[in-house]
Design an enzyme around this catalytic site. Structure first.
Site, mmCIF file in Angstrom:
data_model
loop_
_atom_site.group_PDB
_atom_site.id
_atom_site.type_symbol
_atom_site.label_atom_id
_atom_site.label_comp_id
_atom_site.label_asym_id
_atom_site.label_seq_id
_atom_site.Cartn_x
_atom_site.Cartn_y
_atom_site.Cartn_z
ATOM 1 N N ARG A 1 0.843 -1.188 0.000
ATOM 2 C CA ARG A 1 0.000 0.000 0.000
ATOM 3 C C ARG A 1 0.883 1.245 0.000
ATOM 4 O O ARG A 1 2.035 1.210 0.414
ATOM 5 C CB ARG A 1 -0.909 0.027 1.232
ATOM 6 C CG ARG A 1 -1.894 -1.125 1.310
ATOM 7 C CD ARG A 1 -2.700 -1.057 2.594
ATOM 8 N NE ARG A 1 -3.678 -2.137 2.697
ATOM 9 C CZ ARG A 1 -3.417 -3.335 3.202
ATOM 10 N NH1 ARG A 1 -2.196 -3.607 3.666
ATOM 11 N NH2 ARG A 1 -4.357 -4.266 3.254
ATOM 12 N N ARG B 1 -0.695 -1.513 -7.180
ATOM 13 C CA ARG B 1 -0.931 -2.655 -6.279
ATOM 14 C C ARG B 1 -1.839 -3.679 -6.967
ATOM 15 O O ARG B 1 -1.571 -4.889 -6.922
ATOM 16 C CB ARG B 1 -1.555 -2.142 -4.983
ATOM 17 C CG ARG B 1 -1.988 -3.206 -3.962
ATOM 18 C CD ARG B 1 -2.455 -2.480 -2.704
ATOM 19 N NE ARG B 1 -3.226 -3.314 -1.804
ATOM 20 C CZ ARG B 1 -2.710 -4.099 -0.854
ATOM 21 N NH1 ARG B 1 -1.397 -4.196 -0.732
ATOM 22 N NH2 ARG B 1 -3.485 -4.793 -0.042
ATOM 23 N N LYS C 1 -2.210 -2.651 7.872
ATOM 24 C CA LYS C 1 -3.368 -2.071 8.553
ATOM 25 C C LYS C 1 -3.584 -2.787 9.876
ATOM 26 O O LYS C 1 -3.423 -4.001 9.962
ATOM 27 C CB LYS C 1 -4.621 -2.215 7.681
ATOM 28 C CG LYS C 1 -4.716 -1.213 6.541
ATOM 29 C CD LYS C 1 -6.049 -1.340 5.837
ATOM 30 C CE LYS C 1 -6.236 -0.254 4.795
ATOM 31 N NZ LYS C 1 -7.543 -0.356 4.112
ATOM 32 N N HIS D 1 -2.437 2.801 -5.893
ATOM 33 C CA HIS D 1 -3.261 1.623 -5.597
ATOM 34 C C HIS D 1 -3.492 0.782 -6.851
ATOM 35 O O HIS D 1 -3.629 -0.446 -6.757
ATOM 36 C CB HIS D 1 -4.600 2.042 -4.995
ATOM 37 C CG HIS D 1 -5.254 0.953 -4.198
ATOM 38 N ND1 HIS D 1 -4.761 0.534 -2.974
ATOM 39 C CD2 HIS D 1 -6.344 0.180 -4.452
ATOM 40 C CE1 HIS D 1 -5.520 -0.446 -2.507
ATOM 41 N NE2 HIS D 1 -6.483 -0.685 -3.388
ATOM 42 N N TYR E 1 -9.314 -10.274 -8.849
ATOM 43 C CA TYR E 1 -8.236 -10.558 -9.794
ATOM 44 C C TYR E 1 -8.536 -11.776 -10.657
ATOM 45 O O TYR E 1 -8.041 -11.880 -11.780
ATOM 46 C CB TYR E 1 -6.919 -10.704 -9.032
ATOM 47 C CG TYR E 1 -6.677 -9.533 -8.113
ATOM 48 C CD1 TYR E 1 -6.574 -8.242 -8.629
ATOM 49 C CD2 TYR E 1 -6.621 -9.689 -6.728
ATOM 50 C CE1 TYR E 1 -6.407 -7.149 -7.802
ATOM 51 C CE2 TYR E 1 -6.453 -8.598 -5.890
ATOM 52 C CZ TYR E 1 -6.351 -7.334 -6.433
ATOM 53 O OH TYR E 1 -6.192 -6.250 -5.615
ATOM 54 N N HIS F 1 -3.760 -9.492 3.089
ATOM 55 C CA HIS F 1 -5.171 -9.699 3.409
ATOM 56 C C HIS F 1 -5.341 -10.983 4.212
ATOM 57 O O HIS F 1 -4.691 -11.988 3.937
ATOM 58 C CB HIS F 1 -6.016 -9.798 2.138
ATOM 59 C CG HIS F 1 -6.133 -8.523 1.380
ATOM 60 N ND1 HIS F 1 -6.551 -7.344 1.960
ATOM 61 C CD2 HIS F 1 -5.885 -8.220 0.070
ATOM 62 C CE1 HIS F 1 -6.563 -6.385 1.059
ATOM 63 N NE2 HIS F 1 -6.160 -6.883 -0.093
#
Length: 356
Positions: A210, A309, A234, A306, A341, A332
């Site tokens: 990120r 990414r 995060k 992003h 994706y 994630h």
């Protein structure tokens, strides 16, 4: 925004806030929430509290004087009036003449308020070990999410990805061709930051980190021998992220010039630096966003970090067909986020078949 400027703006907002928001802020620093997230939340609280006073819901003379009881007794009808106000208010600082903010902005506002209410009704403890109050009006307020299938989202995003050979073509364009279009003045600035800019783009395309993770990267976090970087995800989780080998020469070139070009001392921990009047600073997110937009628009289409990414994630899934591997690379916890994706890759495969 530079970290120093961000903290200054946070302090300015904190001076306006009631005591319970300051407690909330302090509590969320321990999670930790990023300063960027807290800054955005404080801006939302300022807007909400200003509306409470302007609409007559609160009789306070200033934001800091709005009592906790106002939030406790706020009705669902009051909250719906606030949402209606957001939908109808005139936009400021924009050439767009339409009324009201977007649904995305409204959802962000409600998310910030939900976080504050959850803290006040569930997380905080008073002297008796109880929350300040129990009634959470935000649980009665529904949010409207943008309806879009994964297939539709994939189609929208696909045009803004640098897939296949375009990943290296983008880097080579910035490296070898971009400067031929520049004036002498612009050329001087470009050449000063060329190695750094290429290193940033290469890292984003080769790791999928990120923007905030790239900004907060320190020199000690980069291991070029192993091609691994250490980042804070995060929620404050630490993670080791593999970096594709094609980024190595760009990162090595930047490290070679980093100290001399940006006047870096041992105390300058940030990996990506900017320099102004001989003083090095950690490069901020806004500068990286503008840099990526500038180069990408000249190459093909204006994109954000992003989207780089997304590019890495799509290429990785195309090569491995493993959603688990992609989710781990992106940091994630679930593979659900990576469903996007599979749609992009399937569309690419269909396009290839149509050409046979």
């Amino acid at each position: 925004m530079r970290r120093e400027l961000l903290l200054e703006k946070i302090d300015e907002l904190k001076e306006l806030m009631p005591w319970y928001v300051l407690e909330y802020y302090q509590s969320k620093l321990t999670v930790p929430y990023s300063f960027t997230t807290l800054y955005e939340y404080l801006k939302e609280y300022r807007r909400f509290f200003e509306w409470l006073i302007d609409s007559g819901v609160s009789n306070a003379n200033k934001l800091a004087d709005i009592p906790l009881e106002t939030l406790e007794h706020l009705s669902k009808k009051d909250m719906e009036s606030f949402i209606l106000y957001l939908r109808e208010r005139t936009l400021l600082n924009t050439k767009n003449k339409r009324q009201g903010v977007s649904q995305t902005t409204i959802n962000r506002t409600l998310s910030a308020l939900s976080s504050l209410y959850k803290y006040l009704t569930e997380e905080v403890e008073n002297a008796d070990g109880e929350p300040y109050f129990y009634r959470n009006v935000m649980k009665k307020v529904s949010t409207k999410k943008k309806k879009e299938t994964l297939a539709a989202r994939a189609e929208n995003i696909k045009q803004k990805l640098f897939l296949g050979n375009e990943t290296m073509e983008f880097l080579e364009y910035v490296d070898c061709e971009y400067e031929h279009k520049l004036s002498k003045r612009a050329l001087s600035s470009f050449r000063k930051n060329k190695e750094r800019d290429l290193a940033i783009i290469a890292l984003l395309l080769a790791s999928g980190v990120r923007l905030s993770e790239a900004v907060n990267l320190d020199l000690k976090d980069v291991n070029l021998n192993m091609m691994i970087i250490e980042v804070t995800r995060k929620g404050g989780k630490h993670d080791s992220v593999n970096v594709a080998g094609f980024a190595k020469p760009y990162l090595e070139n930047y490290i070679t010039i980093r100290r001399g070009r940006y006047k870096a001392k041992k105390t300058d921990l940030a990996f990506f630096l900017s320099e102004y009047r001989g003083v090095p600073n950690r490069m901020d997110a806004s500068s990286i966003e503008k840099m990526v937009a500038k180069y990408s628009q000249d190459f093909k289409i204006r994109v954000t970090p992003h989207k780089l990414r997304h590019t890495l994630a799509t290429r990785l899934y195309d090569a491995t067909k493993s959603q688990v591997l992609v989710s781990h690379q992106l940091g994630h916890a679930s593979t659900q986020v990576t469903d996007l994706y599979t749609h992009i890759v399937n569309d690419e495969q269909k396009n290839a078949l149509d050409k046979l």
